[in-house]
Each structure stands twice: as structure tokens, then as C-alpha cells.
Design a protein around this motif. Structure first.
Motif, PDB file in Angstrom:
ATOM      1  N   THR A 140      -9.424   0.501 -10.742  1.00  0.00           N
ATOM      2  CA  THR A 140      -8.618  -0.718 -10.751  1.00  0.00           C
ATOM      3  C   THR A 140      -8.024  -0.901 -12.133  1.00  0.00           C
ATOM      4  OG1 THR A 140     -10.078  -1.746  -9.116  1.00  0.00           O
ATOM      5  CG2 THR A 140      -8.667  -3.219 -10.380  1.00  0.00           C
ATOM      6  N   LEU A 141      -6.737  -1.244 -12.166  1.00  0.00           N
ATOM      7  CA  LEU A 141      -6.060  -1.514 -13.433  1.00  0.00           C
ATOM      8  C   LEU A 141      -5.301  -2.830 -13.359  1.00  0.00           C
ATOM      9  CD1 LEU A 141      -4.276   1.813 -14.482  1.00  0.00           C
ATOM     10  CD2 LEU A 141      -6.304   0.813 -15.516  1.00  0.00           C
ATOM     11  N   GLU A 142      -5.568  -3.694 -14.321  1.00  0.00           N
ATOM     12  CA  GLU A 142      -4.706  -4.864 -14.544  1.00  0.00           C
ATOM     13  C   GLU A 142      -3.655  -4.356 -15.520  1.00  0.00           C
ATOM     14  OE1 GLU A 142      -5.182  -7.876 -13.113  1.00  0.00           O
ATOM     15  OE2 GLU A 142      -7.123  -7.428 -12.204  1.00  0.00           O
ATOM     16  N   VAL A 143      -2.462  -4.073 -15.029  1.00  0.00           N
ATOM     17  CA  VAL A 143      -1.440  -3.439 -15.855  1.00  0.00           C
ATOM     18  C   VAL A 143      -0.728  -4.512 -16.678  1.00  0.00           C
ATOM     19  CG1 VAL A 143       0.539  -1.883 -15.860  1.00  0.00           C
ATOM     20  CG2 VAL A 143      -1.161  -1.709 -14.040  1.00  0.00           C
ATOM     21  N   VAL A 164      -4.257  10.068  -3.070  1.00  0.00           N
ATOM     22  CA  VAL A 164      -5.090   8.885  -3.240  1.00  0.00           C
ATOM     23  C   VAL A 164      -4.330   7.673  -2.692  1.00  0.00           C
ATOM     24  CG1 VAL A 164      -6.307   7.438  -4.907  1.00  0.00           C
ATOM     25  CG2 VAL A 164      -6.075   9.887  -5.343  1.00  0.00           C
ATOM     26  N   ARG A 165      -4.978   6.979  -1.749  1.00  0.00           N
ATOM     27  CA  ARG A 165      -4.381   5.744  -1.236  1.00  0.00           C
ATOM     28  C   ARG A 165      -4.574   4.634  -2.269  1.00  0.00           C
ATOM     29  NH1 ARG A 165      -6.901   3.525   2.978  1.00  0.00           N
ATOM     30  NH2 ARG A 165      -8.812   4.538   2.324  1.00  0.00           N
ATOM     31  N   ALA A 166      -3.554   3.797  -2.426  1.00  0.00           N
ATOM     32  CA  ALA A 166      -3.610   2.751  -3.445  1.00  0.00           C
ATOM     33  C   ALA A 166      -2.891   1.506  -2.950  1.00  0.00           C
ATOM     34  CB  ALA A 166      -2.963   3.257  -4.735  1.00  0.00           C
ATOM     35  N   THR A 169       0.845  -1.198   0.000  1.00  0.00           N
ATOM     36  CA  THR A 169       0.000   0.000   0.000  1.00  0.00           C
ATOM     37  C   THR A 169       0.882   1.250   0.000  1.00  0.00           C
ATOM     38  OG1 THR A 169      -0.178  -0.056   2.401  1.00  0.00           O
ATOM     39  CG2 THR A 169      -1.929  -1.136   1.156  1.00  0.00           C
ATOM     40  N   PHE A 170       0.357   2.300  -0.580  1.00  0.00           N
ATOM     41  CA  PHE A 170       1.091   3.551  -0.702  1.00  0.00           C
ATOM     42  C   PHE A 170       0.094   4.669  -0.985  1.00  0.00           C
ATOM     43  CE2 PHE A 170       1.000   1.216  -4.661  1.00  0.00           C
ATOM     44  CZ  PHE A 170       0.537   2.136  -5.581  1.00  0.00           C
ATOM     45  N   THR A 171       0.586   5.903  -1.004  1.00  0.00           N
ATOM     46  CA  THR A 171      -0.247   7.064  -1.300  1.00  0.00           C
ATOM     47  C   THR A 171       0.321   7.793  -2.505  1.00  0.00           C
ATOM     48  OG1 THR A 171      -0.836   7.304   1.026  1.00  0.00           O
ATOM     49  CG2 THR A 171      -1.177   9.225  -0.384  1.00  0.00           C
ATOM     50  N   ILE A 172      -0.529   8.018  -3.496  1.00  0.00           N
ATOM     51  CA  ILE A 172      -0.148   8.777  -4.688  1.00  0.00           C
ATOM     52  C   ILE A 172      -0.435  10.250  -4.384  1.00  0.00           C
ATOM     53  CG2 ILE A 172      -0.592   9.188  -7.138  1.00  0.00           C
ATOM     54  CD1 ILE A 172      -1.594   6.255  -7.292  1.00  0.00           C
ATOM     55  N   LEU A 189      -7.693   2.820  -3.369  1.00  0.00           N
ATOM     56  CA  LEU A 189      -8.512   2.574  -2.189  1.00  0.00           C
ATOM     57  C   LEU A 189      -9.450   3.742  -1.919  1.00  0.00           C
ATOM     58  CD1 LEU A 189      -5.716   1.022   0.045  1.00  0.00           C
ATOM     59  CD2 LEU A 189      -7.397  -0.156  -1.390  1.00  0.00           C
ATOM     60  N   ASP A 190      -9.034   4.948  -2.338  1.00  0.00           N
ATOM     61  CA  ASP A 190      -9.896   6.128  -2.276  1.00  0.00           C
ATOM     62  C   ASP A 190     -10.496   6.295  -3.667  1.00  0.00           C
ATOM     63  OD1 ASP A 190      -9.127   6.774   0.381  1.00  0.00           O
ATOM     64  OD2 ASP A 190      -7.294   7.700  -0.401  1.00  0.00           O
ATOM     65  N   GLN A 191     -11.802   6.436  -3.739  1.00  0.00           N
ATOM     66  CA  GLN A 191     -12.445   6.496  -5.053  1.00  0.00           C
ATOM     67  C   GLN A 191     -13.049   7.876  -5.294  1.00  0.00           C
ATOM     68  OE1 GLN A 191     -14.884   3.050  -5.760  1.00  0.00           O
ATOM     69  NE2 GLN A 191     -13.130   1.710  -5.553  1.00  0.00           N
ATOM     70  N   PHE A 192     -12.184   8.769  -5.774  1.00  0.00           N
ATOM     71  CA  PHE A 192     -12.596  10.124  -6.105  1.00  0.00           C
ATOM     72  C   PHE A 192     -12.865  10.210  -7.605  1.00  0.00           C
ATOM     73  CE2 PHE A 192      -9.414  10.753  -2.605  1.00  0.00           C
ATOM     74  CZ  PHE A 192     -10.325  11.106  -1.625  1.00  0.00           C
TER      75      PHE A 192
END
Length: 186
Positions: free
Chosen positions: A135-138, A172-174, A40-43, A93-96
Motif C-alpha cells: 500500500t502506498l499513500e502517494v 499484480v491486481r491493484a 481497479t486494474f492489473t499491473i 490486491l495480490d501480495q507477492f
């Protein structure tokens, strides 16, 4: 004379048996899917559009022995012959509605570790800037990269890079979920 024939036969048998050991070791390889816990991280807010930039750099580590034992208790870290990336998923995780993946034109994930060269693992090009994406499947771009040396140390670093289509004003938390293919052998 009998002894020399017996010696020659034993020598030939030893050569065949020893030569076969490598073939047996090669044949006894298992491919196992391993999914360690998500990172987990924050963008941060994206303040400049149109330029590629590092969004985050996140140090991580994996207990390879523990991950191998989860999928096959008879094996350990010493049995890892190869580690390749199978899938990579980014999830916000945050959906803005004004700060999600639609703001990015390109996103990529790279890995780095001490003594290794930075490698891009996955990359996504976005062409839809109106639909909210959380959500992205990269897609894997570096699928044939051997990662054992990257993951074997005390830690490694994931870098998330992006080229913004639009700016954002929110953190944004991700989380990043990676699935690896471990090849295990004798």
C-alpha cells in the motif's frame, strides 16, 4: 425634487444590493470531501529495470452530480466551482513478495482528458528496496491543479508510470483510491 432624491436612493440601494450578491455567492461556498469508488486494474510484469515507463493506462468516469448529492443533497453538478485532489492511495490486491512496490524506484500517477493537457497528480520516490510494500499513500505533487474540466467529460484517463529498480515476473491486481476536495457554491 423629491422624486429625483427617491430615484437616487433607490439606484444607490440597487447598486449596493446587486454588488453584495456576488459577495454573498462568494461567501456561501462549501468544501466537501468526495471519494468515488476505487479504480481497479492489473499491473503487468516489469521486464526492464532502470527505465521509466507507463505501467497502465486506465479510462474512468465519475458521475459528478451523484457524487455531489452524496455529500450534500441540496447541491448538484452545476454547483461545482472547483475540484482539487486531496489524497491518492495505491493498493496491491495480490501480495507477492517478489512483485510489489519495493520493485519500483519511482511511481507516479497522471491524469488526462480530451481537450486537456496531461498532468502529474502524485509521485513517490522509493529508497527501501528490501521491505515489501503493498500500500502506498502517494504524495500529491499537483495539489493545486484544477480538475473540474478533466472530470466533467464523459471519461478521463489515469496513467500509472514507474521506474523499476528490479524486474518482476507476475501480473499484480491493484486499485487506485482518490479523494477529492469539491468546492460547491451558489
Amino acid at each position: 425634487m423629491k422624486n429625483s432624491k427617491l430615484t437616487a436612493c433607490l439606484l444607490l440601494l440597487a447598486i449596493v444590493v446587486l454588488g453584495s450578491c456576488d459577495k454573498v455567492k462568494e461567501a456561501v461556498k462549501l468544501k466537501k470531501e468526495v471519494q468515488p469508488g476505487a479504480i481497479t486494474f492489473t499491473i503487468p510484469p516489469i521486464i526492464v529495470a532502470g527505465q521509466e515507463a507507463a505501467l497502465i493506462t486506465k479510462e474512468a468516469s465519475i458521475d459528478l452530480d451523484q457524487e455531489v448529492k452524496k455529500v450534500d443533497p441540496d447541491y448538484g453538478v452545476e454547483n461545482i466551482k472547483s475540484i482539487r485532489i486531496k489524497a491518492l492511495k495505491l493498493e496491491l490486491l495480490d501480495q507477492f513478495t517478489d512483485a510489489n512496490f519495493k520493485a519500483l524506484e519511482k511511481i507516479s500517477v497522471a491524469i488526462d482528458a480530451e481537450g486537456e493537457t496531461e498532468k502529474e497528480l502524485a509521485s513517490y520516490m522509493n529508497s527501501d528496496f528490501t521491505t515489501d510494500k503493498y500500500t502506498l499513500e502517494v504524495p500529491i505533487t499537483g495539489g493545486d491543479i484544477e480538475l473540474r474540466d478533466y472530470l466533467n467529460g464523459e471519461s478521463f484517463t489515469f496513467m500509472l508510470k514507474g521506474k523499476a529498480h528490479a524486474t518482476t515476473n507476475k501480473q499484480v491486481r491493484a486499485k487506485l483510491t482518490v479523494i477529492y476536495d469539491f468546492t460547491l457554491g451558489l
